[in-house]
Design an enzyme around this catalytic site. Structure first.
Site, PDB file in Angstrom:
ATOM      1  N   ASP A 211       0.839  -1.200   0.000  1.00 13.73           N
ATOM      2  CA  ASP A 211       0.000   0.000   0.000  1.00 13.73           C
ATOM      3  C   ASP A 211       0.881   1.260   0.000  1.00 13.73           C
ATOM      4  O   ASP A 211       0.686   2.178  -0.805  1.00 13.73           O
ATOM      5  CB  ASP A 211      -0.900  -0.043   1.246  1.00 13.73           C
ATOM      6  CG  ASP A 211      -1.739   1.198   1.424  1.00 13.73           C
ATOM      7  OD1 ASP A 211      -2.806   1.290   0.792  1.00 13.73           O
ATOM      8  OD2 ASP A 211      -1.329   2.092   2.182  1.00 13.73           O
ATOM      9  N   LYS A 215       1.604   4.320  -2.985  1.00 17.81           N
ATOM     10  CA  LYS A 215       1.504   5.750  -2.675  1.00 17.81           C
ATOM     11  C   LYS A 215       2.831   6.454  -2.972  1.00 17.81           C
ATOM     12  O   LYS A 215       2.856   7.576  -3.492  1.00 17.81           O
ATOM     13  CB  LYS A 215       1.098   5.938  -1.216  1.00 17.81           C
ATOM     14  CG  LYS A 215      -0.340   5.469  -0.954  1.00 17.81           C
ATOM     15  CD  LYS A 215      -0.644   5.302   0.530  1.00 17.81           C
ATOM     16  CE  LYS A 215      -2.084   4.873   0.764  1.00 17.81           C
ATOM     17  NZ  LYS A 215      -2.346   4.457   2.143  1.00 17.81           N
TER      18      LYS A 215
HETATM   19  N1  HSE Z   1      -4.911   0.605   4.548  1.00 11.71           N
HETATM   20  C1  HSE Z   1      -4.438   1.941   4.429  1.00 11.71           C
HETATM   21  C2  HSE Z   1      -3.803   2.385   5.720  1.00 11.71           C
HETATM   22  C3  HSE Z   1      -5.493   2.936   4.072  1.00 11.71           C
HETATM   23  O1  HSE Z   1      -3.739   1.623   6.682  1.00 11.71           O
HETATM   24  O2  HSE Z   1      -3.325   3.505   5.772  1.00 11.71           O
HETATM   25  C4  HSE Z   1      -5.840   2.901   2.628  1.00 11.71           C
HETATM   26  O3  HSE Z   1      -4.735   3.181   1.826  1.00 11.71           O
END
Ligand code: HSE
Length: 445
Positions: A211, A215
Protein backbone atom coordinates in the site's frame (compact mmCIF):
# COMPACT_ATOMS: atom_id res chain seq x y z
CA UNK A 1 -27.80 25.05 -19.19
CA UNK A 2 -31.03 26.30 -17.68
CA UNK A 3 -34.76 25.78 -18.28
CA UNK A 4 -37.70 27.77 -16.90
CA UNK A 5 -39.50 26.46 -13.81
CA UNK A 6 -43.27 26.80 -13.27
CA UNK A 7 -42.63 29.96 -11.18
CA UNK A 8 -40.50 31.51 -13.89
CA UNK A 9 -37.19 31.01 -12.03
CA UNK A 10 -34.52 29.28 -14.10
CA UNK A 11 -33.92 25.66 -13.07
CA UNK A 12 -30.26 24.79 -13.12
CA UNK A 13 -29.45 21.69 -15.10
CA UNK A 14 -27.57 19.37 -12.73
CA UNK A 15 -24.19 17.80 -13.30
CA UNK A 16 -24.85 14.06 -13.14
CA UNK A 17 -22.64 11.87 -10.99
CA UNK A 18 -22.18 8.10 -11.25
CA UNK A 19 -20.51 6.18 -8.45
CA UNK A 20 -18.53 2.97 -8.81
CA UNK A 21 -18.51 1.24 -5.44
CA UNK A 22 -20.38 1.86 -2.22
CA UNK A 23 -18.16 0.57 0.57
CA UNK A 24 -16.82 2.50 3.56
CA UNK A 25 -15.69 5.47 1.46
CA UNK A 26 -18.40 5.30 -1.20
CA UNK A 27 -21.27 5.35 1.28
CA UNK A 28 -19.73 8.42 2.98
CA UNK A 29 -19.42 10.15 -0.41
CA UNK A 30 -23.12 9.47 -1.02
CA UNK A 31 -24.01 10.78 2.45
CA UNK A 32 -22.00 13.99 1.97
CA UNK A 33 -23.42 14.52 -1.54
CA UNK A 34 -26.91 14.32 -0.06
CA UNK A 35 -26.39 16.16 3.23
CA UNK A 36 -24.39 18.99 1.69
CA UNK A 37 -26.30 19.24 -1.58
CA UNK A 38 -27.19 22.91 -1.33
CA UNK A 39 -23.69 24.03 -0.27
CA UNK A 40 -22.13 21.92 -3.02
CA UNK A 41 -24.53 23.46 -5.53
CA UNK A 42 -23.54 26.95 -4.36
CA UNK A 43 -19.84 26.10 -4.63
CA UNK A 44 -20.10 24.49 -8.06
CA UNK A 45 -22.81 26.72 -9.53
CA UNK A 46 -25.03 23.75 -10.45
CA UNK A 47 -26.57 20.88 -8.49
CA UNK A 48 -24.67 17.60 -8.33
CA UNK A 49 -27.18 14.84 -8.94
CA UNK A 50 -26.30 11.25 -8.09
CA UNK A 51 -27.81 9.14 -10.88
CA UNK A 52 -26.49 5.66 -10.14
CA UNK A 53 -24.25 3.56 -7.92
CA UNK A 54 -22.63 0.40 -9.29
CA UNK A 55 -22.22 -2.35 -6.72
CA UNK A 56 -21.33 -6.03 -6.88
CA UNK A 57 -24.35 -7.26 -4.92
CA UNK A 58 -27.78 -5.65 -4.70
CA UNK A 59 -28.88 -7.61 -1.64
CA UNK A 60 -26.68 -5.77 0.91
CA UNK A 61 -28.52 -3.25 3.07
CA UNK A 62 -27.22 0.27 2.67
CA UNK A 63 -29.31 2.42 5.02
CA UNK A 64 -30.11 5.95 3.96
CA UNK A 65 -29.42 5.41 0.26
CA UNK A 66 -32.25 5.29 -2.29
CA UNK A 67 -32.28 1.61 -3.42
CA UNK A 68 -33.34 2.58 -6.95
CA UNK A 69 -29.87 4.09 -7.47
CA UNK A 70 -28.12 0.73 -7.28
CA UNK A 71 -27.14 -1.30 -10.31
CA UNK A 72 -24.81 -4.21 -10.92
CA UNK A 73 -24.17 -3.08 -14.50
CA UNK A 74 -21.24 -0.73 -13.93
CA UNK A 75 -20.30 -0.61 -17.61
CA UNK A 76 -23.78 0.56 -18.63
CA UNK A 77 -23.70 3.19 -15.87
CA UNK A 78 -20.41 4.78 -16.98
CA UNK A 79 -21.56 4.71 -20.61
CA UNK A 80 -24.80 6.60 -19.91
CA UNK A 81 -24.75 9.63 -22.22
CA UNK A 82 -26.00 11.98 -19.49
CA UNK A 83 -23.25 11.18 -16.93
CA UNK A 84 -20.79 14.07 -16.42
CA UNK A 85 -18.72 12.87 -13.48
CA UNK A 86 -17.69 9.40 -12.33
CA UNK A 87 -16.38 8.60 -8.84
CA UNK A 88 -14.43 5.32 -8.64
CA UNK A 89 -14.01 3.86 -5.16
CA UNK A 90 -13.97 0.13 -5.88
CA UNK A 91 -10.17 -0.15 -5.84
CA UNK A 92 -7.96 -2.81 -7.44
CA UNK A 93 -6.82 -3.05 -11.04
CA UNK A 94 -9.78 -4.65 -12.82
CA UNK A 95 -12.58 -3.92 -13.44
CA UNK A 96 -11.66 -0.43 -12.18
CA UNK A 97 -9.27 0.30 -15.08
CA UNK A 98 -11.75 -0.73 -17.80
CA UNK A 99 -14.56 1.21 -16.16
CA UNK A 100 -12.48 4.37 -15.75
CA UNK A 101 -11.33 4.12 -19.36
CA UNK A 102 -14.95 3.70 -20.50
CA UNK A 103 -16.00 6.71 -18.43
CA UNK A 104 -13.19 8.90 -19.81
CA UNK A 105 -13.88 7.65 -23.35
CA UNK A 106 -17.50 8.62 -22.81
CA UNK A 107 -16.42 12.18 -21.99
CA UNK A 108 -16.95 12.04 -18.20
CA UNK A 109 -14.41 13.46 -15.76
CA UNK A 110 -13.20 10.92 -13.22
CA UNK A 111 -12.38 11.16 -9.51
CA UNK A 112 -10.66 8.08 -8.13
CA UNK A 113 -9.13 6.90 -4.86
CA UNK A 114 -7.43 3.98 -6.59
CA UNK A 115 -3.74 4.08 -5.61
CA UNK A 116 -2.95 0.57 -6.85
CA UNK A 117 -4.23 1.32 -10.34
CA UNK A 118 -2.61 4.77 -10.57
CA UNK A 119 0.72 3.36 -9.40
CA UNK A 120 0.58 0.46 -11.82
CA UNK A 121 -0.90 2.03 -14.93
CA UNK A 122 -1.50 5.74 -14.35
CA UNK A 123 -0.01 6.43 -17.79
CA UNK A 124 -2.95 4.76 -19.58
CA UNK A 125 -5.51 6.66 -17.50
CA UNK A 126 -3.79 10.04 -17.98
CA UNK A 127 -3.55 9.45 -21.74
CA UNK A 128 -7.26 8.63 -21.94
CA UNK A 129 -8.20 11.74 -19.92
CA UNK A 130 -5.96 13.91 -22.10
CA UNK A 131 -7.45 12.47 -25.30
CA UNK A 132 -10.99 13.13 -24.08
CA UNK A 133 -10.11 16.60 -22.74
CA UNK A 134 -11.52 15.75 -19.31
CA UNK A 135 -10.19 15.56 -15.76
CA UNK A 136 -8.64 12.70 -13.81
CA UNK A 137 -8.34 13.68 -10.12
CA UNK A 138 -7.09 11.44 -7.32
CA UNK A 139 -6.51 13.33 -4.06
CA UNK A 140 -7.96 10.44 -2.01
CA UNK A 141 -5.45 7.93 -3.40
CA UNK A 142 -2.66 9.01 -1.03
CA UNK A 143 -2.94 9.77 2.68
CA UNK A 144 -6.76 9.95 2.88
CA UNK A 145 -7.95 13.39 3.88
CA UNK A 146 -4.53 15.05 3.76
CA UNK A 147 -4.23 17.44 0.83
CA UNK A 148 -0.99 16.23 -0.75
CA UNK A 149 -1.75 15.51 -4.42
CA UNK A 150 -2.95 19.04 -5.14
CA UNK A 151 0.01 20.67 -3.31
CA UNK A 152 2.43 18.61 -5.40
CA UNK A 153 0.48 18.95 -8.65
CA UNK A 154 -0.36 22.63 -8.33
CA UNK A 155 0.93 24.59 -5.31
CA UNK A 156 4.56 23.43 -5.60
CA UNK A 157 4.68 23.09 -9.38
CA UNK A 158 6.81 26.25 -9.63
CA UNK A 159 9.37 24.92 -7.15
CA UNK A 160 11.84 22.06 -7.26
CA UNK A 161 10.83 19.31 -4.85
CA UNK A 162 13.91 17.39 -3.77
CA UNK A 163 12.51 14.99 -1.20
CA UNK A 164 9.16 13.59 -0.06
CA UNK A 165 9.20 11.44 3.05
CA UNK A 166 5.92 10.09 4.28
CA UNK A 167 4.18 7.98 6.84
CA UNK A 168 1.46 6.99 4.38
CA UNK A 169 0.07 3.82 5.92
CA UNK A 170 -1.99 4.18 9.06
CA UNK A 171 -2.18 0.47 9.89
CA UNK A 172 1.57 0.03 10.11
CA UNK A 173 2.02 3.33 11.95
CA UNK A 174 -0.56 2.19 14.50
CA UNK A 175 1.29 -1.13 14.98
CA UNK A 176 4.78 0.41 15.27
CA UNK A 177 3.51 3.14 17.60
CA UNK A 178 1.85 0.51 19.81
CA UNK A 179 5.01 -1.64 19.81
CA UNK A 180 6.95 1.45 20.94
CA UNK A 181 4.47 2.31 23.68
CA UNK A 182 3.74 -1.20 24.98
CA UNK A 183 7.06 -2.95 24.28
CA UNK A 184 5.09 -5.77 22.62
CA UNK A 185 6.13 -7.87 19.60
CA UNK A 186 4.85 -7.54 16.04
CA UNK A 187 2.52 -10.58 15.96
CA UNK A 188 0.64 -9.73 19.15
CA UNK A 189 0.36 -6.05 18.21
CA UNK A 190 -0.99 -6.98 14.76
CA UNK A 191 -3.60 -9.22 16.42
CA UNK A 192 -4.59 -6.32 18.70
CA UNK A 193 -4.79 -3.93 15.72
CA UNK A 194 -7.05 -6.42 13.93
CA UNK A 195 -9.28 -6.80 16.98
CA UNK A 196 -9.62 -3.00 17.19
CA UNK A 197 -10.42 -2.71 13.47
CA UNK A 198 -7.22 -0.86 12.57
CA UNK A 199 -5.81 -3.77 10.53
CA UNK A 200 -7.58 -5.85 7.90
CA UNK A 201 -8.18 -9.60 8.39
CA UNK A 202 -5.66 -10.03 5.55
CA UNK A 203 -3.09 -7.37 6.46
CA UNK A 204 -0.61 -8.20 3.67
CA UNK A 205 -1.04 -5.01 1.62
CA UNK A 206 -0.33 -2.91 4.69
CA UNK A 207 2.28 -4.84 6.69
CA UNK A 208 4.30 -5.90 3.64
CA UNK A 209 4.43 -2.30 2.39
CA UNK A 210 2.51 -2.73 -0.90
CA UNK A 211 0.00 0.00 0.00
CA UNK A 212 2.77 2.45 0.95
CA UNK A 213 4.78 1.54 -2.16
CA UNK A 214 1.85 2.41 -4.46
CA UNK A 215 1.50 5.75 -2.67
CA UNK A 216 5.28 6.36 -2.94
CA UNK A 217 5.09 5.75 -6.71
CA UNK A 218 2.29 8.32 -7.06
CA UNK A 219 4.05 10.90 -4.88
CA UNK A 220 7.40 10.58 -6.63
CA UNK A 221 5.83 10.75 -10.10
CA UNK A 222 4.22 14.06 -9.16
CA UNK A 223 7.15 15.45 -7.18
CA UNK A 224 9.81 14.72 -9.80
CA UNK A 225 7.75 15.01 -13.03
CA UNK A 226 8.71 11.49 -14.00
CA UNK A 227 6.93 8.18 -14.42
CA UNK A 228 7.41 5.98 -11.37
CA UNK A 229 5.38 2.79 -11.02
CA UNK A 230 4.96 0.51 -8.02
CA UNK A 231 7.42 -1.92 -9.66
CA UNK A 232 10.11 0.82 -9.39
CA UNK A 233 9.73 1.09 -5.63
CA UNK A 234 12.09 -0.83 -3.35
CA UNK A 235 9.88 -2.33 -0.65
CA UNK A 236 10.30 -3.93 2.77
CA UNK A 237 7.41 -4.30 5.21
CA UNK A 238 7.33 -4.30 9.01
CA UNK A 239 6.87 -8.02 9.69
CA UNK A 240 10.53 -8.47 10.70
CA UNK A 241 10.60 -5.52 13.11
CA UNK A 242 11.16 -6.84 16.63
CA UNK A 243 10.61 -5.37 20.06
CA UNK A 244 14.43 -5.45 20.38
CA UNK A 245 14.72 -3.15 17.34
CA UNK A 246 12.22 -0.79 18.91
CA UNK A 247 14.04 -0.70 22.25
CA UNK A 248 17.39 -0.32 20.52
CA UNK A 249 15.97 2.64 18.58
CA UNK A 250 14.71 4.07 21.86
CA UNK A 251 18.20 3.75 23.39
CA UNK A 252 19.51 5.85 20.47
CA UNK A 253 16.81 8.52 20.92
CA UNK A 254 15.01 7.18 17.83
CA UNK A 255 11.66 5.69 16.91
CA UNK A 256 10.90 3.10 14.21
CA UNK A 257 8.54 4.17 11.41
CA UNK A 258 7.55 2.65 8.07
CA UNK A 259 8.69 5.40 5.70
CA UNK A 260 8.01 6.07 2.04
CA UNK A 261 11.14 7.92 0.91
CA UNK A 262 11.22 9.63 -2.48
CA UNK A 263 14.39 11.55 -3.31
CA UNK A 264 15.84 13.45 -6.24
CA UNK A 265 19.63 13.19 -6.52
CA UNK A 266 21.38 16.56 -6.19
CA UNK A 267 22.64 18.37 -9.27
CA UNK A 268 26.41 18.10 -9.67
CA UNK A 269 27.71 21.62 -10.38
CA UNK A 270 31.00 20.18 -11.72
CA UNK A 271 29.11 17.86 -14.08
CA UNK A 272 25.90 19.61 -15.13
CA UNK A 273 25.51 17.08 -17.95
CA UNK A 274 25.06 14.25 -15.42
CA UNK A 275 21.51 12.98 -15.30
CA UNK A 276 19.72 13.39 -11.98
CA UNK A 277 17.94 10.30 -10.75
CA UNK A 278 15.10 9.50 -8.40
CA UNK A 279 15.15 6.88 -5.69
CA UNK A 280 11.93 5.56 -4.21
CA UNK A 281 11.79 3.14 -1.31
CA UNK A 282 9.50 1.92 1.43
CA UNK A 283 10.99 0.29 4.51
CA UNK A 284 11.09 0.53 8.29
CA UNK A 285 13.64 3.03 9.51
CA UNK A 286 14.85 4.56 12.73
CA UNK A 287 14.37 8.33 12.87
CA UNK A 288 15.36 10.69 15.69
CA UNK A 289 12.54 11.51 18.10
CA UNK A 290 13.18 15.18 17.25
CA UNK A 291 12.24 14.62 13.58
CA UNK A 292 8.82 16.07 12.62
CA UNK A 293 7.63 12.59 11.50
CA UNK A 294 8.60 10.92 14.80
CA UNK A 295 5.63 12.36 16.69
CA UNK A 296 3.06 11.08 14.18
CA UNK A 297 1.21 8.56 16.34
CA UNK A 298 -1.57 6.02 16.00
CA UNK A 299 -3.11 5.54 12.57
CA UNK A 300 -2.29 9.10 11.46
CA UNK A 301 -0.36 9.89 8.29
CA UNK A 302 2.07 12.70 7.52
CA UNK A 303 4.14 13.78 4.56
CA UNK A 304 7.31 15.83 4.91
CA UNK A 305 8.43 17.67 1.77
CA UNK A 306 11.67 19.50 1.09
CA UNK A 307 11.88 21.83 -1.86
CA UNK A 308 14.45 24.24 -3.14
CA UNK A 309 12.51 27.47 -2.54
CA UNK A 310 9.69 26.68 -0.11
CA UNK A 311 12.03 24.78 2.22
CA UNK A 312 10.46 22.23 4.54
CA UNK A 313 6.73 21.56 4.58
CA UNK A 314 4.76 19.10 6.70
CA UNK A 315 1.28 17.77 5.95
CA UNK A 316 -0.49 15.83 8.70
CA UNK A 317 -3.89 14.23 9.27
CA UNK A 318 -6.10 11.16 9.03
CA UNK A 319 -4.87 8.91 6.22
CA UNK A 320 -7.84 6.59 5.98
CA UNK A 321 -11.44 6.10 7.07
CA UNK A 322 -14.78 6.75 5.39
CA UNK A 323 -15.48 10.41 6.14
CA UNK A 324 -11.85 11.69 5.88
CA UNK A 325 -11.33 9.94 2.54
CA UNK A 326 -14.75 11.08 1.32
CA UNK A 327 -13.71 14.66 2.14
CA UNK A 328 -10.82 14.33 -0.34
CA UNK A 329 -13.15 12.77 -2.96
CA UNK A 330 -15.69 15.59 -2.56
CA UNK A 331 -12.95 18.23 -2.90
CA UNK A 332 -11.98 16.68 -6.22
CA UNK A 333 -15.59 16.35 -7.30
CA UNK A 334 -16.27 20.05 -6.76
CA UNK A 335 -13.07 20.96 -8.61
CA UNK A 336 -13.74 18.78 -11.66
CA UNK A 337 -17.36 20.00 -11.71
CA UNK A 338 -16.18 23.62 -11.74
CA UNK A 339 -13.65 22.85 -14.47
CA UNK A 340 -16.35 21.21 -16.55
CA UNK A 341 -18.65 24.20 -16.30
CA UNK A 342 -15.79 26.47 -17.46
CA UNK A 343 -15.04 24.10 -20.34
CA UNK A 344 -11.57 23.62 -18.87
CA UNK A 345 -9.53 20.73 -17.55
CA UNK A 346 -7.06 20.70 -14.64
CA UNK A 347 -3.47 19.46 -14.85
CA UNK A 348 -2.73 16.23 -16.65
CA UNK A 349 0.30 13.98 -16.31
CA UNK A 350 3.62 15.82 -15.98
CA UNK A 351 6.41 13.40 -16.80
CA UNK A 352 8.61 15.62 -18.99
CA UNK A 353 11.70 15.25 -16.74
CA UNK A 354 11.75 11.45 -17.31
CA UNK A 355 14.29 10.91 -14.51
CA UNK A 356 15.62 7.37 -14.30
CA UNK A 357 14.93 5.44 -11.10
CA UNK A 358 18.19 4.48 -9.40
CA UNK A 359 18.58 1.04 -7.80
CA UNK A 360 18.47 0.57 -4.02
CA UNK A 361 22.18 -0.27 -4.01
CA UNK A 362 22.96 3.39 -4.83
CA UNK A 363 21.04 4.76 -1.84
CA UNK A 364 23.31 6.35 0.76
CA UNK A 365 22.17 6.29 4.36
CA UNK A 366 23.12 5.12 7.85
CA UNK A 367 22.49 1.66 9.26
CA UNK A 368 21.77 0.03 12.59
CA UNK A 369 22.88 -3.61 12.86
CA UNK A 370 22.41 -6.13 15.65
CA UNK A 371 24.78 -9.09 15.74
CA UNK A 372 25.09 -12.14 17.97
CA UNK A 373 28.81 -12.79 18.30
CA UNK A 374 31.21 -15.00 20.24
CA UNK A 375 32.52 -13.11 23.28
CA UNK A 376 36.21 -13.83 22.78
CA UNK A 377 39.34 -11.72 22.38
CA UNK A 378 39.73 -10.11 18.96
CA UNK A 379 36.08 -10.33 17.90
CA UNK A 380 35.58 -6.57 17.73
CA UNK A 381 38.74 -6.17 15.68
CA UNK A 382 37.62 -8.88 13.21
CA UNK A 383 34.22 -7.30 12.80
CA UNK A 384 35.58 -3.77 12.48
CA UNK A 385 37.98 -5.06 9.84
CA UNK A 386 35.06 -6.50 7.87
CA UNK A 387 33.29 -3.12 7.83
CA UNK A 388 36.54 -1.36 6.84
CA UNK A 389 37.17 -3.76 3.95
CA UNK A 390 33.81 -2.77 2.46
CA UNK A 391 34.34 0.95 2.98
CA UNK A 392 31.65 1.21 5.66
CA UNK A 393 32.64 3.45 8.55
CA UNK A 394 31.38 2.62 12.05
CA UNK A 395 29.94 5.46 14.12
CA UNK A 396 29.10 3.67 17.39
CA UNK A 397 29.38 0.19 18.89
CA UNK A 398 27.44 -1.05 21.90
CA UNK A 399 28.08 -4.45 23.45
CA UNK A 400 26.05 -6.46 25.95
CA UNK A 401 27.64 -9.63 27.31
CA UNK A 402 25.57 -12.84 27.40
CA UNK A 403 27.76 -15.59 28.90
CA UNK A 404 29.82 -17.03 26.00
CA UNK A 405 28.07 -14.82 23.46
CA UNK A 406 27.55 -11.10 23.19
CA UNK A 407 25.13 -8.86 21.38
CA UNK A 408 26.74 -6.10 19.36
CA UNK A 409 24.76 -3.09 18.17
CA UNK A 410 26.62 -1.17 15.49
CA UNK A 411 25.54 2.11 13.91
CA UNK A 412 27.37 3.14 10.77
CA UNK A 413 28.15 6.47 9.16
CA UNK A 414 26.58 7.05 5.76
CA UNK A 415 27.32 4.29 3.29
CA UNK A 416 25.80 2.90 0.13
CA UNK A 417 23.18 0.18 0.41
CA UNK A 418 25.33 -1.98 -1.87
CA UNK A 419 28.36 -1.62 0.44
CA UNK A 420 26.23 -2.36 3.50
CA UNK A 421 24.69 -5.46 1.89
CA UNK A 422 28.15 -6.77 0.97
CA UNK A 423 29.30 -6.12 4.56
CA UNK A 424 26.35 -8.06 5.99
CA UNK A 425 27.02 -10.98 3.67
CA UNK A 426 30.66 -11.04 4.72
CA UNK A 427 29.74 -10.76 8.41
CA UNK A 428 27.46 -13.79 8.04
CA UNK A 429 30.44 -15.77 6.76
CA UNK A 430 32.63 -14.99 9.81
CA UNK A 431 33.13 -17.80 12.39
CA UNK A 432 32.79 -15.35 15.27
CA UNK A 433 29.40 -14.05 14.06
CA UNK A 434 26.58 -16.36 15.18
CA UNK A 435 23.88 -14.30 13.48
CA UNK A 436 23.10 -10.86 12.07
CA UNK A 437 19.74 -10.51 13.77
CA UNK A 438 18.65 -7.14 12.43
CA UNK A 439 19.63 -4.53 9.84
CA UNK A 440 17.67 -1.30 9.77
CA UNK A 441 18.28 2.00 8.02
CA UNK A 442 18.66 5.16 10.11
CA UNK A 443 17.15 8.22 8.42
CA UNK A 444 16.43 11.83 9.09
CA UNK A 445 19.76 13.23 10.24
N1 HSE B 1 -4.91 0.61 4.55
C1 HSE B 1 -4.44 1.94 4.43
C2 HSE B 1 -3.80 2.38 5.72
C3 HSE B 1 -5.49 2.94 4.07
O1 HSE B 1 -3.74 1.62 6.68
O2 HSE B 1 -3.33 3.51 5.77
C4 HSE B 1 -5.84 2.90 2.63
O3 HSE B 1 -4.74 3.18 1.83
Amino acid sequence: MTSPSPNGQPVLEPLRVAMLGCGVVGSEVVRLLTDQASDLQARVGRPLELVGIAVRRLNRTRPGIDPSLFTTDAEALVRRPDVDLVVEVIGGIEPARSLILSALGNGASVVTANKALLAEDGVTLFAAAEKAGVDLYFEASVAGAIPIIRPLRESLVGDEVTSVIGIVNGTTNFILDKMDTDGAGFAETLAEAQALGYAEADPTADVDGFDAAAKAAILSSLAFHSRVTSADVYREGITEVTSTDISSARAMGCVVKLLAICQLSPADPDHPERERTVSVRVHPAMIPRSHPLASVGGAYNAVFIESQFAGRLMFYGPGAGGAPTASAVLGDLVTVARNRLRGAAGPGESSYAARPVSPIGNVITRYHLSLEVADVAGVLATIAQCFAEHGVSIQTVRQQGREADAQLVIVTHRASDAALSATVEALRGLDVVRDVTSVMRVEGE
